[in-house]
Design an enzyme around this catalytic site. Sequence first.
Site, short mmCIF file in Angstrom:
data_model
loop_
_atom_site.label_atom_id
_atom_site.label_comp_id
_atom_site.label_asym_id
_atom_site.label_seq_id
_atom_site.Cartn_x
_atom_site.Cartn_y
_atom_site.Cartn_z
N GLU A 182 1.09 -1.25 -0.09
CA GLU A 182 -0.17 0.19 0.08
C GLU A 182 0.64 1.46 -0.24
O GLU A 182 1.84 1.02 0.59
CB GLU A 182 -0.74 0.04 1.39
CG GLU A 182 -1.62 1.67 1.69
CD GLU A 182 -2.15 1.76 0.37
OE1 GLU A 182 -2.12 2.62 0.21
OE2 GLU A 182 -3.47 1.17 -0.51
N GLY B 251 -7.18 1.13 3.35
CA GLY B 251 -7.96 1.08 3.21
C GLY B 251 -8.97 1.57 2.37
O GLY B 251 -10.05 1.82 1.65
N GLY B 252 -8.11 2.24 1.21
CA GLY B 252 -8.47 2.70 -0.48
C GLY B 252 -9.05 4.00 0.03
O GLY B 252 -9.60 4.31 1.27
N THR B 253 -10.26 3.99 -1.18
CA THR B 253 -11.27 5.53 -1.35
C THR B 253 -12.04 5.62 -0.66
O THR B 253 -12.26 5.68 -0.16
CB THR B 253 -11.30 5.40 -3.20
OG1 THR B 253 -10.63 5.70 -4.04
CG2 THR B 253 -12.61 6.67 -3.02
N CYS B 254 -12.98 4.36 -0.12
CA CYS B 254 -13.73 3.94 1.23
C CYS B 254 -13.45 4.74 2.55
O CYS B 254 -14.41 5.41 2.64
CB CYS B 254 -14.21 2.20 0.67
SG CYS B 254 -15.59 2.60 2.13
N HIS C 208 -45.31 -3.35 10.53
CA HIS C 208 -45.82 -1.72 10.84
C HIS C 208 -45.06 -0.45 12.27
O HIS C 208 -44.93 -1.84 13.28
CB HIS C 208 -47.36 -1.73 10.78
CG HIS C 208 -48.02 -0.38 10.96
ND1 HIS C 208 -48.04 0.44 9.84
CD2 HIS C 208 -47.96 -0.07 12.39
CE1 HIS C 208 -48.62 1.39 10.53
NE2 HIS C 208 -48.67 1.52 11.63
#
Length: 458
Positions: free
Chosen positions: A34, A39-42, A440
């Site tokens: 890395e 974690g990258g973009t997210c 409901h």
Amino acid sequence: MARTFDSIIIGSGQAGPFLAARLAGAGQSVALVERQFLGGTCVNTGCTPTKAMVATAKVAHTAREAARFGVHLEGDVQVSLAEVKSRAETIIQNSRNGLAKMLSNAGCTVIHGHARFASQHEIQVGQETLRGQKIFINVGARATIPKLPGLESVNYLTNSSLLQLTELPKHLIIVGGGAVGVEFAQMFRRFGSEVTLVEMKPRLVHHEDAAASTLVAELLQLEGVRLRLSAECLSFSKDPEGVCVHVGCHEGDTDIHGSHVLVAMGRVPNTDDFGLELAGVQVDSAGYIPVDEQLHTNIPHIWALGDCNRRGGFTHTAYNDFEIVAANLLEGDDRQVSDRIAARATYIDPPLAQVGMTEEEARATGRDLLIATRPMRSVSRAIEKGETFGLMKAIVDASTKRILGAMIFGVGGDEAIHSILDIMYADMPYTTITRAVHIHPTVAELIPTLLGSLQPST
């Protein structure tokens, strides 16, 4: 000498770390490379920080609307962008720490640095050479920077750099009316900035259902966002206020003056700077890596996962890429990319969720269709929450009774729509839901009613 691993993973977006941990858990030696943050973009510049900021924007909006609910607040609502940023960064760091712990516990070797192919089996990271029997590319994408006159002369923002602001823009101009553009438009308007959104096409989020697109524009205008549709951005220039965006249009001013400009004109894959040509990995004209149904590139021992393969472009599709590869490699499965059903959400408030085909896409197939729509004002839960803006829609194949697609643009729609998505995955007729008894009061409660009102559409 090169360090040798069974598998090397380049990039730590939503596919990479989980695949690394899974392969290591199966007894493989695994290196994950890395170049910056786990974690990258997210985690770092996408879902995690932006949805944290969307939550803040909703709080600010609710506070301003509090009197509708009988709650009276003193004074004006003020948003501290520095505090908003600090909160988001705490969430980001917690996510990074969680990934680091997972990889460490799995016994993966994490190497920080910029990876470059040296050959089909070798990766260079700084002065070190890594050799892998299998290599998995998970390098993601970044904001497109268009080659428009004057752009380099102004201090433009992207979805990443915008997150670093600590003071609210006085007037934010956003160029691009896709998901990123509309999310930031509403967010910063709710924070208190003036916002103008410029889109060259006649409608926003133009890949979405046309009815939903119209409602998105209506919502943003109700909240005070200035829309400039059918207005093509031609150039940029410096301005005493900050920046001027020059547009080509049939009506309205051709010069838009603001303090800041966000360029939100799409994404480009991060495949241009790590030596794919040395490995013989093919890319298409836009830089994406073509893959087969099992996510192999043209080189059998090299896979491409996540945004860079153009087979999804979302966090959930990237994670599913990991699931496909892991199941096929470790379980002898035969999972394929085409097994998954298109599903996405645009996180304005209320959210716009879409599964399967839009109405326009379904009509283009030539099938006989059954279509139903219901306004959110007919949903008891929405009425009780005071959030009745929006629409539900379902599209069904008249001959097979299978659901082709559905859209919920309304409070809780991003959660409720999964009851439809699961029936689509089960390949069951829509009547499976019409006979279901939902709780409901919920938003999902109206889905059986929606499907029970299907009508033939020509």
